[in-house]
Design a protein around this motif. Structure first.
Motif, short mmCIF file in Angstrom:
data_model
loop_
_atom_site.label_atom_id
_atom_site.label_comp_id
_atom_site.label_asym_id
_atom_site.label_seq_id
_atom_site.Cartn_x
_atom_site.Cartn_y
_atom_site.Cartn_z
N GLU A 210 0.91 -1.14 0.16
CA GLU A 210 0.27 0.08 0.20
C GLU A 210 0.92 1.40 0.13
O GLU A 210 0.55 2.20 -0.80
CB GLU A 210 -0.90 -0.14 1.31
N ALA A 211 1.60 1.09 0.74
CA ALA A 211 2.66 2.46 0.88
C ALA A 211 3.45 2.57 -0.40
O ALA A 211 3.64 3.80 -0.69
CB ALA A 211 3.69 2.04 2.12
N ALA A 212 3.96 1.66 -0.94
CA ALA A 212 4.49 1.58 -2.26
C ALA A 212 3.56 2.10 -3.37
O ALA A 212 4.04 2.94 -4.14
CB ALA A 212 4.91 0.40 -2.96
N GLN A 213 2.26 1.93 -3.39
CA GLN A 213 1.34 2.30 -4.20
C GLN A 213 1.13 3.77 -3.94
O GLN A 213 0.95 4.45 -4.90
CB GLN A 213 0.29 1.38 -4.10
N ILE A 214 0.85 3.91 -2.78
CA ILE A 214 1.00 5.53 -2.62
C ILE A 214 1.91 6.34 -3.03
O ILE A 214 1.78 7.34 -3.78
CB ILE A 214 0.59 5.83 -1.19
#
Lengths: 320, 436
Positions: A210-214
């Motif tokens: 999720e963090a990477a996607q953000i």
């Protein structure tokens, strides 16, 4: 865990604490050993004893047909191997077939696991399907592949013919036969490794993705910077297991043509097959035992090299 | 490594699948272990018979006949196609002392190893009652299975008188004569045979070759020799024996002339080629007839024919039946091998399967046998004459191992184009490695 006490504690009197406690502590100390004892007993009988006995046999000249006549040779069986060109051919073949099968196998497994990790319809079915080649017996798989790779009536040469290539003699050519053998190995083990990778991938916390996607990382970037680092211990495990497997490769090359020599000019004879040829083809048990021990040492070496590389990488990571 | 819940879930499922897989694999492997059948209940005896290649007892209906004669006996046969694999397995079992059948076949190339190295591991058939059978067998067949101290370790089954099998339909297509007498005249010598091969190659149907492999040509040529790899004193002479070299050179020449289909004997492709017409001739010891029938089946019926061998008579192969120590039913096993090597049974086996008898009485019985499968060829006279004229061979301790190394090297010549000298040096190296 509870431990029964032989005298029921009286309600009034204080329980005989010190004694019971000592017993409990003692049992706690011993019980793990009791639990693992069966394994080590079996290991001693079927692992350690053969290992030591093999070492003992490797110092003698023993023939399978006359096992009661043993002739002391010292280290001659080992030194003879150093000048034995068949041994070096087998070592080289083991290495090249190992690379030819392990590298594509693990790469494909990673890719497959990555795909299986998505939310797909019929995911369980696909995961089981991926494992099916591993479930097939070596004999069955190899026999089918030997037919596919046939020179005159094989499906692969037929397909090559359609595209305009001349037929390949998959059995006689050095490169061709090693590719053929590696294909069987790859086919059998890719799914197995894929599932191990999949298990590893699912232990990577979703928040990281999720963090990477953000942060705007693409799927590919996520794979490179989240999945791969998270999988490192799993990858190390599969590399070690595959290396051991490749060093011991035996069934596929043996059954490919039904030849214990690994083809007419030993072109795909692995160390395992050479050991078998010496021991059960020519009945030289002493020499076969020496090869077995060299293989054992080789595996230990390869595994420790793997481990050392991994440790260095981890240290480097930590230092960063 | 910490295992998250999801991963554990996968692991459990994975375990279940792996278990299913193991079961599947167990079903998939075709080798069903030979169950140890006890003969104790109700006097019933299950005799296990372990053979190689095509002995043809089952095909000739001999088991059924024996079981009818002996209702308490059930015969269970297992068979390994390739003799080299069979011998390996047998040696392992002899060393371990387990898994032995009541009756074990032994190829003539191994019989010296049995009599000289492993006499203690087989029953003395003489003690079981074979002594009075000696007169039934030829002197050479009998003495080869007798240990130096006089113990008899095997009863002779077939021998391997040689001929040439050929596909008359392919011959016709290539414009060659198809009459076996005419052909025998044209290939009275090996040179004649190879010259005819060149004619065939010039006009042959596409993808069809003159012979199956130079390995079989080589094997049948050395089969015409009295001494091959060992001399009478037991010394290894294969690399100084001019006869071996001559057979080698002729084989190399045949490969260079492109006469060979380059098949590996006993490999699946070779088996398929018997019916597909990949080759027109094959060196043909009598036992090969049964093999051809098994592989080509109906597709080859009436197409094959048999003619006399170029270059004189010879012998390739032939077998014995032995009873290993550790067999469960020694007495029943002896009764059985005595019966199945008797002249009536050997004659029947030849008529139906082509395995040439070693029992002298049976040889007389089969003089006039013709085989409809092989275009009614008079196989009785063809193989009978060959058996009469074949030299009495000197059995060597490791004959078959030497033979394998040489035919492997010939495979390099024909399939990889290795030069004759290089391949011969490989053969020498291989023999050294195998025997050393």
């Amino acid at each position: 865990m509870t431990v029964s006490v032989d005298t029921p504690p009286a309600l009034t009197a204080p329980p005989p604490r010190p004694r019971a406690e000592r017993r409990t502590r003692l049992l706690r100390g011993v019980s793990p050993y009791v639990y693992i004892a069966p394994f080590f007993t079996l290991f001693a009988a079927f692992g350690l004893f053969p290992l030591i006995y093999t070492a003992y046999v490797s110092l003698y000249r023993v023939e399978l047909q006359t096992p009661d006549q043993m002739e002391w040779r010292g280290l001659d069986n080992y030194t003879a191997l150093l000048s034995d060109s068949y041994f070096w051919t087998a070592l080289r073949n083991t290495f090249s077939i190992g690379v030819l099968s392990t590298v594509p196998q693990l790469l494909m497994a990673l890719g497959l696991a990555h795909l299986l990790n998505y939310k797909l319809r019929g995911r369980t079915f696909l995961r089981v399907a991926v494992l099916l080649p591993y479930a097939t017996s070596v004999a069955a798989a190899t026999l089918v592949f030997a037919q596919l790779f046939g020179r005159d009536f094989g499906l692969i040469n037929w397909a090559l013919g359609l595209v305009g290539f001349s037929p390949v003699d998959w059995q006689s050519g050095t490169v061709a036969s090693q590719i053929a053998v590696s294909t069987i190995v790859t086919w059998r083990w890719t799914g197995y490794n894929a599932l191990i990778y999949l298990a590893g991938m699912q232990s990577i916390p979703g928040e990281l993705y999720e963090a990477a996607q953000i942060d705007g990382a693409s799927r590919w970037r996520q794979f490179l910077h989240v999945t791969l680092p998270g999988l490192r211990p799993t990858i190390l495990f599969t590399v070690v297991v595959s290396t051991i497997g490749a060093t011991q490769l035996f069934g596929e090359p043996l059954l490919f043509e039904g030849s214990i020599s690994g083809g007419i000019s030993h072109q795909y004879q692995t160390l395992g097959l050479y050991m078998y040829e010496q021991g059960w083809g020519y009945f030289h048990l002493g020499r076969a035992a020496a090869i077995a021990w060299i293989m054992f040492v080789l595996i230990l070496l390869l595994v420790s090299v793997n481990a050392a590389v991994a440790r260095r990488r981890t240290r480097k990571e930590a230092g960063r | 490594m910490p295992v998250a819940r999801a991963a554990r879930h996968v692991a459990i499922r994975f375990g279940a699948v792996a278990l299913a897989g193991a079961l599947l694999a167990a079903c998939g492997s075709s080798s069903s272990g030979s169950s140890s059948a006890d003969g104790a209940d109700g006097g019933k005896v299950t005799l296990t018979v372990d053979l190689f290649g095509t002995f043809g007892y089952k095909e000739a209906g001999l088991y059924a006949e024996y079981q009818k004669l002996h209702p308490n006996v059930t015969i269970k046969e297992s068979d390994t196609e390739n003799e080299a694999d069979y011998w390996k397995a047998l040696q392992t079992r002899l060393a371990g002392g387990g898994g032995l059948a009541d009756v074990q076949g032994v190829e003539v190339g191994r019989i010296a190893s049995v009599t000289r190295q492993q006499a203690d591991k087989f029953e003395d058939l003489g003690a079981l009652g074979a002594k009075d059978l000696q007169a039934q067998f030829s002197q050479s067949k009998w003495s080869a299975a007798t240990a130096p101290d006089g113990r008899v370790l095997g009863l002779g089954t077939d021998t391997g008188p040689e001929a040439l099998c050929y596909r008359s339909d392919l011959f016709k297509a290539a414009g060659l004569p198809t009459d076996r007498v005419e052909l025998a005249k044209q290939w009275a010598t090996w040179d004649g045979y190879l010259a005819l091969g060149k004619q065939y190659a010039a006009k042959a149907p596409a993808k069809s070759h003159w012979m199956d492999s130079i390995a079989s040509l080589y094997s049948v040529m050395v089969g015409q020799q009295k001494e091959r790899y060992y001399d009478a004193s037991g010394k290894l002479i294969y690399d100084s024996n001019p006869a071996v070299k001559a057979a080698w050179n002729a084989s190399v020449k045949a490969a260079q002339d492109g006469l060979s289909a380059k098949l590996a004997q006993w490999a699946p492709e070779w088996n398929q080629a018997f019916s597909s017409g990949s080759f027109a001739t094959i060196a043909c010891p009598a036992w090969m007839l049964g093999y051809i029938k098994g592989q080509a089946a109906d597709a080859g019926k009436g197409k094959w024919d048999v003619a006399a061998l170029p270059g004189g008579a010879g012998n390739w192969g032939g077998s014995y039946l032995s009873i290993p120590k550790g067999a469960k039913h020694t007495k029943e096993a002896f009764d059985f091998i005595k019966w199945i090597t008797a002249k009536e049974q050997q004659a029947k086996l030849f008529t139906k399967q082509g395995s040439f008898p070693s029992n002298l009485g049976a040889i007389d019985l089969v003089k006039d046998v013709k085989d409809p499968y092989f275009s009614n060829a008079p196989i009785g006279t063809v193989f009978g004459t060959a058996a009469e004229q074949a030299p009495v061979q000197v059995p060597g301790l490791r004959d078959n191992d030497v033979n394998t190394q040489i035919t492997n090297a010939l495979g390099e010549v024909e399939r990889k184009g290795t030069s004759s000298d290089e391949a011969w040096s490989h053969a020498q190296k291989g023999v050294k490695n195998a025997l050393g």
